[in-house]
Scaffold this motif. Structure first.
Motif, short mmCIF file in Angstrom:
data_model
loop_
_atom_site.label_atom_id
_atom_site.label_comp_id
_atom_site.label_asym_id
_atom_site.label_seq_id
_atom_site.Cartn_x
_atom_site.Cartn_y
_atom_site.Cartn_z
N PRO A 1 -49.13 -43.33 -24.22
CA PRO A 1 -49.05 -41.89 -24.06
C PRO A 1 -47.61 -41.35 -23.97
O PRO A 1 -46.71 -42.04 -23.50
CB PRO A 1 -49.81 -41.65 -22.75
CG PRO A 1 -49.65 -42.92 -21.99
CD PRO A 1 -49.62 -44.01 -23.01
N ASP A 2 -47.48 -40.12 -24.41
CA ASP A 2 -46.17 -39.46 -24.42
C ASP A 2 -46.06 -38.55 -23.20
O ASP A 2 -47.05 -38.19 -22.58
CB ASP A 2 -46.05 -38.63 -25.70
CG ASP A 2 -44.60 -38.23 -25.97
OD1 ASP A 2 -43.71 -38.67 -25.20
OD2 ASP A 2 -44.37 -37.51 -26.94
N GLY A 3 -44.81 -38.17 -22.86
CA GLY A 3 -44.59 -37.19 -21.80
C GLY A 3 -44.02 -37.79 -20.53
O GLY A 3 -44.12 -38.99 -20.29
N GLY A 4 -43.41 -36.94 -19.74
CA GLY A 4 -42.89 -37.33 -18.44
C GLY A 4 -41.58 -38.09 -18.52
O GLY A 4 -41.18 -38.57 -19.58
N GLU A 5 -40.92 -38.15 -17.40
CA GLU A 5 -39.63 -38.84 -17.32
C GLU A 5 -39.64 -39.77 -16.10
O GLU A 5 -40.27 -39.46 -15.08
CB GLU A 5 -38.48 -37.83 -17.16
CG GLU A 5 -38.25 -36.94 -18.36
CD GLU A 5 -37.75 -37.70 -19.57
OE1 GLU A 5 -37.08 -38.75 -19.39
OE2 GLU A 5 -38.03 -37.25 -20.71
N TRP A 6 -38.89 -40.84 -16.18
CA TRP A 6 -38.77 -41.76 -15.04
C TRP A 6 -38.19 -41.03 -13.84
O TRP A 6 -37.31 -40.18 -13.96
CB TRP A 6 -37.82 -42.90 -15.39
CG TRP A 6 -38.48 -44.05 -16.12
CD1 TRP A 6 -39.60 -43.99 -16.91
CD2 TRP A 6 -38.01 -45.41 -16.14
NE1 TRP A 6 -39.88 -45.23 -17.42
CE2 TRP A 6 -38.92 -46.12 -16.97
CE3 TRP A 6 -36.95 -46.09 -15.56
CZ2 TRP A 6 -38.77 -47.49 -17.22
CZ3 TRP A 6 -36.81 -47.43 -15.81
CH2 TRP A 6 -37.73 -48.14 -16.62
N GLY A 7 -38.66 -41.38 -12.68
CA GLY A 7 -38.07 -40.88 -11.44
C GLY A 7 -37.49 -42.03 -10.64
O GLY A 7 -37.31 -43.14 -11.17
N ASP A 8 -37.25 -41.78 -9.38
CA ASP A 8 -36.65 -42.80 -8.51
C ASP A 8 -37.53 -44.04 -8.38
O ASP A 8 -37.04 -45.16 -8.33
CB ASP A 8 -36.42 -42.22 -7.11
CG ASP A 8 -35.31 -41.18 -7.11
OD1 ASP A 8 -34.58 -41.13 -8.14
OD2 ASP A 8 -35.19 -40.44 -6.13
N ALA B 1 -48.85 -39.95 -17.57
CA ALA B 1 -48.60 -40.60 -18.86
C ALA B 1 -47.38 -41.50 -18.77
O ALA B 1 -47.38 -42.63 -19.28
CB ALA B 1 -48.41 -39.54 -19.95
N MET B 2 -46.34 -41.00 -18.15
CA MET B 2 -45.12 -41.79 -18.00
C MET B 2 -45.41 -43.05 -17.19
O MET B 2 -44.96 -44.15 -17.53
CB MET B 2 -44.05 -40.92 -17.30
CG MET B 2 -42.75 -41.61 -16.99
SD MET B 2 -42.80 -42.59 -15.46
CE MET B 2 -42.97 -41.29 -14.23
N GLN B 3 -46.19 -42.87 -16.13
CA GLN B 3 -46.49 -44.02 -15.26
C GLN B 3 -47.29 -45.09 -16.00
O GLN B 3 -47.02 -46.28 -15.87
CB GLN B 3 -47.27 -43.53 -14.03
CG GLN B 3 -46.42 -42.68 -13.10
CD GLN B 3 -47.26 -41.92 -12.07
OE1 GLN B 3 -48.48 -41.82 -12.21
NE2 GLN B 3 -46.60 -41.39 -11.06
N ILE B 4 -48.24 -44.65 -16.78
CA ILE B 4 -49.09 -45.62 -17.46
C ILE B 4 -48.37 -46.21 -18.68
O ILE B 4 -48.63 -47.34 -19.08
CB ILE B 4 -50.45 -45.00 -17.83
CG1 ILE B 4 -51.56 -46.04 -17.67
CG2 ILE B 4 -50.47 -44.43 -19.22
CD1 ILE B 4 -51.76 -46.52 -16.25
N ARG B 5 -47.44 -45.45 -19.22
CA ARG B 5 -46.60 -45.98 -20.30
C ARG B 5 -45.77 -47.14 -19.73
O ARG B 5 -45.60 -48.18 -20.36
CB ARG B 5 -45.69 -44.87 -20.86
CG ARG B 5 -44.89 -45.28 -22.08
CD ARG B 5 -44.33 -44.07 -22.81
NE ARG B 5 -43.31 -43.38 -22.04
CZ ARG B 5 -43.42 -42.13 -21.55
NH1 ARG B 5 -44.49 -41.41 -21.79
NH2 ARG B 5 -42.44 -41.60 -20.84
#
Length: 572
Positions: free
Chosen positions: A422-429, A489-493
RNA sequence: GGGCCUGUAGCUCAAUUGGUCAGAGCAGAGCGCUCAUAACGCUUUGGUUGGGGGUUCGAGUCCCUCCGGGCCUACCA
């Protein structure tokens, strides 16, 4: 990139090996070979069947077959089992090969020219009924010390007294039972190890970081009593490598063959020559691994073996190579193992006690066994196989921690986002911290693998698997999805990329499961995660994947009990 | 007989080699989560490191001794 030469102790030809044999040399050497390849090094990984000696002749006779035919068949069986356990030998040779005949005879000739061979006339027991000389342990009789009636000619198993066959009362052949025994004069060649003692001693002393098990056994033999003794390297047998001085006859030694422990280690070299021939390569291709004057100077040579093999690898074989006066590559590191016991006792080939390689594969896929055996390798002391422990490790480590992680990530993704990354989101801390922690633990794991600390390597690998579950628990994409689908999405990516990373680093331990994970991801990029931060972004949005079949199933209590019952005693 | 290895929580094992090291995993207990192979996460109960003695400011870590387990001792491989 380095060049690494790896040899596993040669399994003896007379039957199918049990899990104790497997974990003592072949399996850990395979782990190391696979890891070294994964890190981009050039690897030559060699093993072979050890085919000579009295037990091979007897096993063939028992099977009613000519010994050559028997060995050929058993070699094929063992090669098949090696494939079944995914042992990634570059070549699985035979100590009976023409190459080994030539090289063994060549080295014997060199040793003779160097004055390191002594011809010794001695008296040995001959059995007309069996038509052969009998090794001491094949003579039975009553112990003169304790009266035990089945004492062997080398030692009484009852009172442990060292014996000479002529000490026995009412001696008989352990093979035929014949009491018609006579003592005959026979001449044999001895390798004058005593003359090389100081060189070998200094060589052992110059090694650093070898397992205590390795050096203590070597030193014991070097310093015990009168020091390193000469060793007979020929036998009166039909099956073996005929005694020759290079390509010339050796007068007085007609009809005799080299002793199996003289020719067996030489097969490490010969098998590499077999490899070259099998691949249509010139001699230079194998000699660059073994001759320091032809390119082997930068090779790191590591041997794996059970503790019973240590004397031959620390003393006899080095003596052979040193004594030849030729620049053969000597071993750089000897990784030795203790024994694996079976449920309170020893594995026993004769009693059929324990699990043998063919039976193991009939029960469960090789990865299950590889994981348990490697994560419980008998490094610091003998270790023990129990079905309870096997069940617990497989179910918890493989099914719950790793298998279920792959399952939950892939299934969640499929149900919420469909069959693509999946697309979307950005990495966080949290993601940055995870990558940093994986890097940290991975460096520790690599250090253990480098040092051949097998159990610790397995424990560190498992710890990295656990990080995935911890991350999911904290990130909780199933919850985040409701309010912020892009973040989920970012997390599952990241989770899917973690699966790929796990496939890569787990491959040396569980190659089939690793392949299944990679196949489900539709990926064939096995590059090692030098940097987790980059590795966890490798699979990009839109990349298709599928949910893999269950990677590891659980072992039920019923199965466990059934197997414990089935393998407790008589094989078959 | 001689030599070597080993004895750490119920189980399997760690402790950078005398200096917060008495830890991890499993099992047990409690809590949480619900995506998943009734899986996962968090917290937590267990050990005077086989017994005894000694060296040291300080010892699983060194020495002695006793007890237990294992291996090797050269012709099984």
């Amino acid at each position: 990139m380095a060049r690494v030469l790896i040899t596993s102790a040669l399994p003896y030809i007379n039957g199918i090996k049990h899990l104790g044999n497997l974990v003592g040399s072949q399996l850990p050497s395979d782990l190391y070979a696979r890891y070294m390849r994964a890190r981009g090094h050039e690897v030559m990984f060699i093993c072979a069947t050890d085919e000579h000696g009295t037990p091979a002749e007897l096993a063939a006779a028992k099977a009613g077959k000519p010994v050559a035919e028997y060995c050929a068949e058993m070699h094929a069986v063992q090669a098949g089992l090696a494939r079944g356990f995914r042992l990634s030998f570059d070549h699985f040779g035979r100590s009976s090969s023409p190459q080994n005949h030539r090289l063994t005879q060549h080295l014997a000739g060199r040793l003779r020219a160097a004055g390191l061979i002594a011809e010794v006339s001695e008296k040995q027991v001959y059995s007309p009924a069996d038509g052969r000389f009998l090794p001491d342990r094949y003579i039975e009789g009553t112990c003169p010390n304790c009266g035990y009636e089945r004492a062997r000619g080398d030692q009484c198993e009852e009172c442990t007294k060292q014996l000479d066959p002529t000490d026995l009362i009412n001696p008989r052949s352990a093979i035929s039972g014949s009491t018609d025994l006579e003592v005959r004069e026979t001449k044999h060649l001895y390798l004058r190890q005593s003359a090389l003692r100081d060189r070998i001693d200094a060589w052992i002393d110059s090694q650093t970081g070898w397992p205590v098990l390795t050096t203590s056994i070597a030193r014991k033999w070097l310093h015990d009593g009168d020091g390193l003794q000469d060793r007979g390297i020929t036998r009166d047998l039909d099956w073996g490598i005929p005694v020759r001085d290079g390509t010339d006859d050796w007068p007085g030694m007609e009809g005799k063959v080299f002793y199996v422990w003289f020719d067996a280690p030489i097969e490490y070299i010969s098998a590499t020559a077999e490899w070259a021939e099998a691949n249509g390569l010139p001699d230079a291709a194998w000699r660059r691994w073994w001759r320091t004057d032809e390119g082997a100077d930068d090779v790191r040579y590591v041997q794996f073996m059970g503790k019973d093999n240590v004397p031959f690898h620390t003393l006899s074989f080095p003596a052979t190579l040193m004594g030849s006066g030729e620049p053969w590559k000597l071993v750089d590191y000897i990784k030795s193992f203790n024994y694996l016991n079976y449920d309170g006792g020893q594995f026993s080939t004769s009693l059929g006690r324990g699990v043998f390689m063919d039976q193991a594969l009939a029960i469960l896929p090789s990865d299950y066994w590889r994981w348990w055996l490697l994560s419980h390798a008998p490094e610091s002391s003998d270790s023990e196989f129990t079905w309870e422990n096997f069940q617990a490790s497989v179910n918890k480590d493989l099914a719950d921690v790793l298998g279920n992680f792959v399952s939950r990530v892939s299934k969640f993704c499929l149900s919420k986002f469909g069959p693509a990354v999946p697309d979307g989101g950005e990495w966080g801390d949290r993601e940055t911290a995870l990558a940093a922690e994986i890097n940290r633990r991975l460096r520790v794991h690599e250090g253990c693998m480098e040092a051949m600390e097998v159990r610790k390597s397995a424990a560190e690998l498992r710890a990295i698997w656990v990080l995935g579950n911890e991350y999911l628990q904290e990130a909780a994409p199933w919850s985040v999805f409701k309010s912020d689908p892009a973040a989920a999405a970012m997390q599952i990516r990241l989770g899917l990329n973690l699966v790929r990373l796990y496939a890569v680093i787990s491959r040396p331990f569980i190659p089939d499961a690793a392949a299944a994970m990679m196949a489900a991801l539709g990926c064939d990029d096995w590059s090692w995660p030098e940097d987790a931060s980059a590795a966890l972004r490798l699979l990009e949005p839109g990349h298709g994947f599928s949910v893999p079949d269950m990677l590891f199933r659980k072992i039920t209590d019923a199965e466990r009990d059934d197997w414990a019952q089935r393998f407790s005693g008589t094989r078959g």
